[in-house]
Design a protein around this motif. Structure first.
Motif, PDB file in Angstrom:
ATOM      1  N   ALA A 286      -9.959   5.723  -6.687  1.00 15.75           N
ATOM      2  CA  ALA A 286      -9.151   6.366  -7.743  1.00 15.75           C
ATOM      3  C   ALA A 286      -9.049   7.872  -7.534  1.00 15.75           C
ATOM      4  O   ALA A 286      -8.489   8.583  -8.369  1.00 15.75           O
ATOM      5  CB  ALA A 286      -9.757   6.064  -9.109  1.00 15.75           C
ATOM      6  N   SER A 287      -9.580   8.377  -6.423  1.00 15.73           N
ATOM      7  CA  SER A 287      -9.555   9.831  -6.171  1.00 15.73           C
ATOM      8  C   SER A 287      -8.239  10.256  -5.535  1.00 15.73           C
ATOM      9  O   SER A 287      -7.545   9.451  -4.898  1.00 15.73           O
ATOM     10  CB  SER A 287     -10.713  10.222  -5.251  1.00 15.73           C
ATOM     11  OG  SER A 287     -10.508   9.686  -3.953  1.00 15.73           O
ATOM     12  N   ALA A 288      -7.907  11.531  -5.682  1.00 13.01           N
ATOM     13  CA  ALA A 288      -6.641  12.061  -5.138  1.00 13.01           C
ATOM     14  C   ALA A 288      -6.611  11.950  -3.616  1.00 13.01           C
ATOM     15  O   ALA A 288      -5.575  11.618  -3.023  1.00 13.01           O
ATOM     16  CB  ALA A 288      -6.464  13.510  -5.563  1.00 13.01           C
ATOM     17  N   ALA A 289      -7.746  12.220  -2.968  1.00 11.96           N
ATOM     18  CA  ALA A 289      -7.797  12.167  -1.498  1.00 11.96           C
ATOM     19  C   ALA A 289      -7.556  10.744  -0.996  1.00 11.96           C
ATOM     20  O   ALA A 289      -6.832  10.533  -0.018  1.00 11.96           O
ATOM     21  CB  ALA A 289      -9.144  12.689  -1.002  1.00 11.96           C
ATOM     22  N   GLY A 293      -4.211   8.945   1.263  1.00 12.46           N
ATOM     23  CA  GLY A 293      -4.299   8.052   2.421  1.00 12.46           C
ATOM     24  C   GLY A 293      -3.577   6.740   2.193  1.00 12.46           C
ATOM     25  O   GLY A 293      -3.013   6.154   3.121  1.00 12.46           O
ATOM     26  N   GLU A 294      -3.553   6.269   0.949  1.00 11.80           N
ATOM     27  CA  GLU A 294      -2.906   4.992   0.623  1.00 11.80           C
ATOM     28  C   GLU A 294      -1.383   5.075   0.697  1.00 11.80           C
ATOM     29  O   GLU A 294      -0.715   4.133   1.104  1.00 11.80           O
ATOM     30  CB  GLU A 294      -3.304   4.555  -0.804  1.00 11.80           C
ATOM     31  CG  GLU A 294      -4.679   3.954  -0.908  1.00 11.80           C
ATOM     32  CD  GLU A 294      -4.724   2.537  -0.329  1.00 11.80           C
ATOM     33  OE1 GLU A 294      -4.325   1.596  -1.015  1.00 11.80           O
ATOM     34  OE2 GLU A 294      -5.154   2.385   0.835  1.00 11.80           O
ATOM     35  N   ILE A 295      -0.815   6.214   0.257  1.00  7.91           N
ATOM     36  CA  ILE A 295       0.648   6.276   0.127  1.00  7.91           C
ATOM     37  C   ILE A 295       1.355   6.847   1.351  1.00  7.91           C
ATOM     38  O   ILE A 295       2.567   6.702   1.479  1.00  7.91           O
ATOM     39  CB  ILE A 295       1.071   7.086  -1.133  1.00  7.91           C
ATOM     40  CG1 ILE A 295       0.599   8.540  -1.043  1.00  7.91           C
ATOM     41  CG2 ILE A 295       0.572   6.415  -2.399  1.00  7.91           C
ATOM     42  CD1 ILE A 295       1.130   9.446  -2.124  1.00  7.91           C
ATOM     43  N   CYS A 296       0.600   7.507   2.270  1.00 12.66           N
ATOM     44  CA  CYS A 296       1.256   8.086   3.458  1.00 12.66           C
ATOM     45  C   CYS A 296       1.699   6.981   4.411  1.00 12.66           C
ATOM     46  O   CYS A 296       0.959   6.021   4.644  1.00 12.66           O
ATOM     47  CB  CYS A 296       0.301   9.023   4.196  1.00 12.66           C
ATOM     48  SG  CYS A 296       0.335  10.681   3.520  1.00 12.66           S
ATOM     49  N   ARG A 297       2.885   7.140   4.962  1.00  7.40           N
ATOM     50  CA  ARG A 297       3.418   6.143   5.908  1.00  7.40           C
ATOM     51  C   ARG A 297       2.489   6.006   7.098  1.00  7.40           C
ATOM     52  O   ARG A 297       2.216   4.918   7.563  1.00  7.40           O
ATOM     53  CB  ARG A 297       4.818   6.574   6.367  1.00  7.40           C
ATOM     54  CG  ARG A 297       5.561   5.561   7.215  1.00  7.40           C
ATOM     55  CD  ARG A 297       6.967   6.052   7.500  1.00  7.40           C
ATOM     56  NE  ARG A 297       6.971   7.304   8.223  1.00  7.40           N
ATOM     57  CZ  ARG A 297       6.873   7.400   9.551  1.00  7.40           C
ATOM     58  NH1 ARG A 297       6.742   6.316  10.288  1.00  7.40           N
ATOM     59  NH2 ARG A 297       6.893   8.580  10.146  1.00  7.40           N
ATOM     60  N   ALA A 302      -2.220  12.172   6.869  1.00  9.30           N
ATOM     61  CA  ALA A 302      -3.046  12.614   5.740  1.00  9.30           C
ATOM     62  C   ALA A 302      -4.427  13.051   6.186  1.00  9.30           C
ATOM     63  O   ALA A 302      -5.023  13.966   5.613  1.00  9.30           O
ATOM     64  CB  ALA A 302      -3.170  11.474   4.724  1.00  9.30           C
ATOM     65  N   VAL A 303      -4.944  12.396   7.234  1.00 10.52           N
ATOM     66  CA  VAL A 303      -6.345  12.598   7.628  1.00 10.52           C
ATOM     67  C   VAL A 303      -6.635  14.025   8.079  1.00 10.52           C
ATOM     68  O   VAL A 303      -7.622  14.623   7.631  1.00 10.52           O
ATOM     69  CB  VAL A 303      -6.743  11.572   8.724  1.00 10.52           C
ATOM     70  CG1 VAL A 303      -8.017  11.989   9.429  1.00 10.52           C
ATOM     71  CG2 VAL A 303      -6.909  10.195   8.105  1.00 10.52           C
ATOM     72  N   LEU A 304      -5.793  14.607   8.928  1.00  8.67           N
ATOM     73  CA  LEU A 304      -6.106  15.934   9.493  1.00  8.67           C
ATOM     74  C   LEU A 304      -6.243  17.015   8.427  1.00  8.67           C
ATOM     75  O   LEU A 304      -7.289  17.676   8.342  1.00  8.67           O
ATOM     76  CB  LEU A 304      -5.075  16.324  10.556  1.00  8.67           C
ATOM     77  CG  LEU A 304      -5.352  17.646  11.267  1.00  8.67           C
ATOM     78  CD1 LEU A 304      -6.705  17.634  11.964  1.00  8.67           C
ATOM     79  CD2 LEU A 304      -4.271  17.976  12.287  1.00  8.67           C
ATOM     80  N   GLU A 702      -1.007  23.139   1.491  1.00  2.95           N
ATOM     81  CA  GLU A 702       0.467  23.092   1.566  1.00  2.95           C
ATOM     82  C   GLU A 702       0.925  21.833   2.299  1.00  2.95           C
ATOM     83  O   GLU A 702       1.868  21.159   1.899  1.00  2.95           O
ATOM     84  CB  GLU A 702       0.982  24.343   2.267  1.00  2.95           C
ATOM     85  CG  GLU A 702       2.462  24.335   2.617  1.00  2.95           C
ATOM     86  CD  GLU A 702       3.384  24.216   1.414  1.00  2.95           C
ATOM     87  OE1 GLU A 702       4.434  23.559   1.560  1.00  2.95           O
ATOM     88  OE2 GLU A 702       3.071  24.738   0.331  1.00  2.95           O
ATOM     89  N   ARG A 703       0.217  21.497   3.402  1.00  2.00           N
ATOM     90  CA  ARG A 703       0.550  20.280   4.171  1.00  2.00           C
ATOM     91  C   ARG A 703       0.375  19.046   3.291  1.00  2.00           C
ATOM     92  O   ARG A 703       1.190  18.125   3.293  1.00  2.00           O
ATOM     93  CB  ARG A 703      -0.386  20.211   5.403  1.00  2.00           C
ATOM     94  CG  ARG A 703      -0.076  19.121   6.389  1.00  2.00           C
ATOM     95  CD  ARG A 703       0.790  19.587   7.545  1.00  2.00           C
ATOM     96  NE  ARG A 703       2.162  19.854   7.210  1.00  2.00           N
ATOM     97  CZ  ARG A 703       3.135  18.949   7.212  1.00  2.00           C
ATOM     98  NH1 ARG A 703       2.894  17.713   7.513  1.00  2.00           N
ATOM     99  NH2 ARG A 703       4.376  19.289   6.933  1.00  2.00           N
ATOM    100  N   ILE A 704      -0.709  19.026   2.491  1.00  2.00           N
ATOM    101  CA  ILE A 704      -0.969  17.879   1.604  1.00  2.00           C
ATOM    102  C   ILE A 704       0.106  17.799   0.524  1.00  2.00           C
ATOM    103  O   ILE A 704       0.582  16.707   0.188  1.00  2.00           O
ATOM    104  CB  ILE A 704      -2.399  17.990   1.003  1.00  2.00           C
ATOM    105  CG1 ILE A 704      -3.433  17.757   2.117  1.00  2.00           C
ATOM    106  CG2 ILE A 704      -2.598  17.014  -0.138  1.00  2.00           C
ATOM    107  CD1 ILE A 704      -4.864  18.112   1.748  1.00  2.00           C
ATOM    108  N   TYR A 705       0.515  18.965  -0.012  1.00  2.04           N
ATOM    109  CA  TYR A 705       1.620  18.985  -0.992  1.00  2.04           C
ATOM    110  C   TYR A 705       2.883  18.367  -0.375  1.00  2.04           C
ATOM    111  O   TYR A 705       3.553  17.547  -1.007  1.00  2.04           O
ATOM    112  CB  TYR A 705       1.894  20.430  -1.432  1.00  2.04           C
ATOM    113  CG  TYR A 705       3.290  20.648  -1.987  1.00  2.04           C
ATOM    114  CD1 TYR A 705       3.640  20.233  -3.271  1.00  2.04           C
ATOM    115  CD2 TYR A 705       4.285  21.235  -1.195  1.00  2.04           C
ATOM    116  CE1 TYR A 705       4.934  20.403  -3.760  1.00  2.04           C
ATOM    117  CE2 TYR A 705       5.573  21.419  -1.670  1.00  2.04           C
ATOM    118  CZ  TYR A 705       5.894  20.993  -2.950  1.00  2.04           C
ATOM    119  OH  TYR A 705       7.177  21.149  -3.422  1.00  2.04           O
TER     120      TYR A 705
END
Length: 792
Positions: A286-289, A293-297, A302-304, A702-705
């Motif tokens: 349930a965490s944002a991190a 990872g779940e929603i990225c194609r 997301a990992v880096l 910014e990359r995560i945004y």
């Protein structure tokens, strides 16, 4: 057949080159390069060469991709047709031009018109043979019945010449002027007149090289007698070239390009806080991190940034432990522990790459250098043996390398980074709790990472981990593959205490019998115990210095003797955790000059004007500054970065420095005459607390945004999934939408998604403002948005 290699260029500046693939018309390079781009550029170019021993290497063709088009190709594997390399295809840069129309009264009282052409400057002209050009411009007024040409002075060794020269052309003659209309010209129509500016490189004793042209019709002044703008240089069509070019072949590339506009730190506070809370959220899914990872194609996207951000704030170990625990819940067989490609395993892979670089260098590099530079055959497959090969000799060669590498690895626990040790400790504890009846699982949980995903991968592809400059040749790759297979099996076999190996090939099973001794099992277990222990490792003080970087660059002579020349010489530089040295050639034991790392006071760029040379930096230490010229902008950036990092905690580091050199009795920047004068510019690298890894938190956030923004639709679906009971109770009605999400607690996950959406919406506003400001400020004809001039 050809001996081919490729270069990667920012515009015409070479930043990397591949190995040479001999005697092939379809060379396979399989090389990967990752680099930060330290300056503005117009094209990312790839040149294919045919290696020539006696003469200059022959350029077969090139692929040039405009900066604006890189995003269209990002993440895709594409075949690009090679284009011919000539002066037309190499055109780049822009010209700053000012036009004015004056009315003059001549001595006899008649009125005539005069065109004033002010050629102010150029920017971003191409390099010629890897060096800055010697440009000059010809300025012509061209019409149906005239071609008046004038010429600027030659500017030496610069890609950004400041000409600032004014030329005058008579546009209408006195007999042509009437009061009815100043543009009624008898001999020529002003509508047909144009100014043509051609840029050339002065060849001195050889032919001048065309650098590009622009054509500006004089009628741009019809509504206003003044015009000023930047123009993009264009290639020239010389008329005798056929439109169909020869088929030069094609080049397959996979380019990943990212470009982020990073806002001031205060904008990222809420998103950063939410992400850094992730390890404490129950359940972790349930965490944002985890949601990212779940929603990225592609989970790797997301990992880096996630790993770098969490690592910087010491939050990675608890987060990785929590997601690994989620993996363990789904693992039924202890033999398959951490073998999947989950968010947990990818996070740990990335963490080991970031923090384990020095560990690999100090452990593996000397042996890998020996393997790659020797020509010993290690082939033990009877089918692949070459004529004259002795399989027993090859076995001995292979055993020698495996034993040497294995021995170095199992004795290297003192060098293993603390973050890796802490993570391995957590994995070991969790594995024991999950499989309490399996005595070997505590070892396999650690060995599946350190042997299988770290050492074995680095051995088989040393160039990827910067342990070797290039992809090895086929014979060496085969040797490294056999060593890697044996090492990873030794690691897992020793930890699992199996009596037989897992090899499918008979010849490998036979070879592995050489290692079925108790000593190997004991060594592996001891090593795994040491690197998964929480005890503090105290260095004996006699540990070897860590090799950080090496390469060939040019340094300016120190002028330590009165009559010594202060010229530039090519030297081999080597940096370890203790000292910076340079030698006459690679592999030379005796250093010409040594600077202890503890004596470095600052490392800064040096202004190009100091010696009229690009890509220069200075190492300021207890003696005179060392002035060094790197081969390209990327290399200069990397050296500055690694030198700053290794010396960042030094005492007496400078707060101010001189951006130019001390020449002829004064500093060129501030004109101070004392060589010991205090610097005139603040140093760029601050002195933060002992940070081992240099990470820009705002850039990673910014990359995560950007990733959340790109995946908003999937985030929406996940939010809907939380709201429907079908996800966790009863039959799934829409498996395509919901079944791929891991949702353990729908209420907590829903709340986190709401927070993410709210933060992203707030961040959208400043991004939109910035985009609007950027598009409105880049007026057509400005330096940022030059006019694409009319071409011939």
């Amino acid at each position: 057949m050809r001996d081919c290699f490729c270069t990667i260029n920012l515009d015409q500046e070479e930043v990397y080159r591949t190995q040479v693939v001999e005697k092939s018309l379809s060379p396979f390079f399989s090389e990967e390069f990752y680099f930060e781009i330290p300056r503005t550029f117009q094209y990312l170019s790839f040149y294919v060469y045919d290696k020539n021993v006696l003469q200059r290497d022959l350029r077969i063709g090139k692929v040039a991709i405009k900066k604006e088009d890189l995003c269209n190709h990002s993440g895709k594997e594409t075949w690009f047709s090679l284009q011919p390399v000539d002066s037309n295809s190499e055109v780049q840069g822009k010209v700053h031009l000012e036009l004015k129309l004056n009315e003059l009264i001549t001595e006899n009282g008649t009125v005539c018109q005069q065109l004033v052409v002010h050629i102010m400057a150029c920017h971003g002209l191409p390099l010629i043979n890897g060096q800055s050009c010697d440009p000059y411009a010809t300025v012509s007024l061209v019409g149906p019945s005239r071609n008046d040409q004038k010429k600027t002075k030659v500017k030496k060794k610069t890609s950004n010449p400041q000409f600032n020269e004014i030329f005058y052309f008579e546009v209408t003659r006195s007999s042509s002027y009437t009061r009815k209309s100043q543009f009624q010209v008898e001999e020529e129509d002003i509508e047909k007149l144009e100014i043509r500016i051609d840029l050339w490189n002065n060849g001195n004793l050889v032919q001048d090289i065309f650098l590009g042209e622009i054509k500006v019709p004089v009628n741009v002044l019809r509504n206003d007698s003044f015009h000023q703008a930047w123009y993009l240089l264009q290639p020239r069509d010389n008329g005798n070239k056929s439109s169909k070019t020869d088929d030069l072949g094609s080049l397959r590339l996979n380019i990943c390009y990212t470009e982020d506009y990073v806002l001031p730190s205060e904008y990222y506070g809420p998103l950063k806080t939410l992400l850094l809370k992730s390890p404490d959220v129950q359940p972790i899914s349930a965490s944002a991190a985890y949601i990212l990872g779940e929603i990225c194609r592609d989970k790797n996207d997301a990992v880096l940034p996630l790993v770098r951000l969490l690592l910087h704030r010491d939050k990675l170990v608890p987060f990785a432990t929590a997601v690994a625990e989620l993996d363990l819940k789904d693992t039924q067989d202890a033999n398959t522990i951490f073998r999947g490609n989950s968010l947990a395993t990818r996070c740990l892979d990335e963490m080991m790459k970031i923090v384990g670089g020095h560990y690999l260098k100090v452990t593996l590099k000397p042996i890998l250098d020996e393997i790659c530079e020797s020509s010993k055959s290690c082939e033990i497959d009877p089918i692949k043996l070459k004529e004259g090969d002795n399989v027993e000799n090859n076995k001995e060669n292979l055993r020698y390398y495996v034993d040497k590498l294995f021995s170095t690895i199992v004795k290297s626990s003192m060098s293993c980074p603390t973050v890796m040790c802490d993570t391995f400790y957590s994995l070991r504890q969790m594995a024991t709790q999950r499989f309490p009846n399996d005595p070997h699982v505590q070892y396999s949980a650690v060995s599946s990472f350190v042997f299988l995903r770290f050492f074995a991968v680095a051995v088989v592809s040393p160039h990827t981990f910067h342990l070797r400059p290039h992809h090895p040749d086929p014979q060496t790759i085969r040797t490294l593959t056999l060593i890697s297979k044996t090492i990873q099996t030794l690691g897992s076999w020793g930890s699992l205490s199996k009596s037989k190996s897992s090899f499918k090939e008979t010849f490998m099973c036979e070879f592995f019998k050489m290692f079925q001794e108790e000593g190997y099992i004991i060594a592996v277990k001891k090593f795994l115990d040491e690197i998964s222990s929480t005890e503090t490792k105290e260095s004996s003080g006699t540990s070897e210095p860590v090799h950080l970087k090496e390469g060939e660059m040019y340094k300016r002579a120190q002028g330590r003797t009165r009559i010594g020349k202060k010229n530039f010489k090519k030297r081999w530089f080597c940096l370890t955790s203790r000292e910076l040295t340079y030698h006459k050639q690679p592999g030379s034991k005796d250093a010409i000059y040594t600077i202890p790392v503890k004596n470095i006071l600052a490392v800064e760029k040096l202004e190009e004007s100091s010696f009229n040379k690009k890509n220069m930096f200075q190492v300021i230490h207890m003696e005179k500054p060392l002035y060094v010229q790197a081969n390209n902008c990327v290399e200069a950036n990397e050296w500055i970065d690694v030198l700053c990092r290794v010396s960042r905690c030094n005492q007496n580091r400078l707060s101010f420095y001189h951006p130019s050199a001390y020449l002829n009795g004064n500093w060129l920047c501030c004109l101070e005459t004392s060589e010991n004068a205090l610097g005139c510019k603040p140093c760029t690298a601050g002195v933060p607390a002992d940070i081992q890894i240099d990470i820009d938190e705002d850039r990673e956030t910014e990359r995560i945004y950007s990733l959340f923004t790109l995946s908003l639709l999937k985030l929406q679906k996940m939010e809907e999934a939380c709201g429907t009971i079908a996800v966790y109770q009863g039959p799934q009605k829409e498996p395509d939408d919901y079944s791929n999400f891991v949702i353990e607690d729908s209420v907590t996950t829903f709340k986190t998604i709401q927070q993410i959406k709210s933060i992203i919406e707030k961040l959208d506003e400043p991004h939109e403002k910035y985009r609007k400001k950027r598009s409105s400020s880049a007026k057509y004809g400005s330096k940022e948005n030059p006019i694409v001039g009319k071409t011939s």
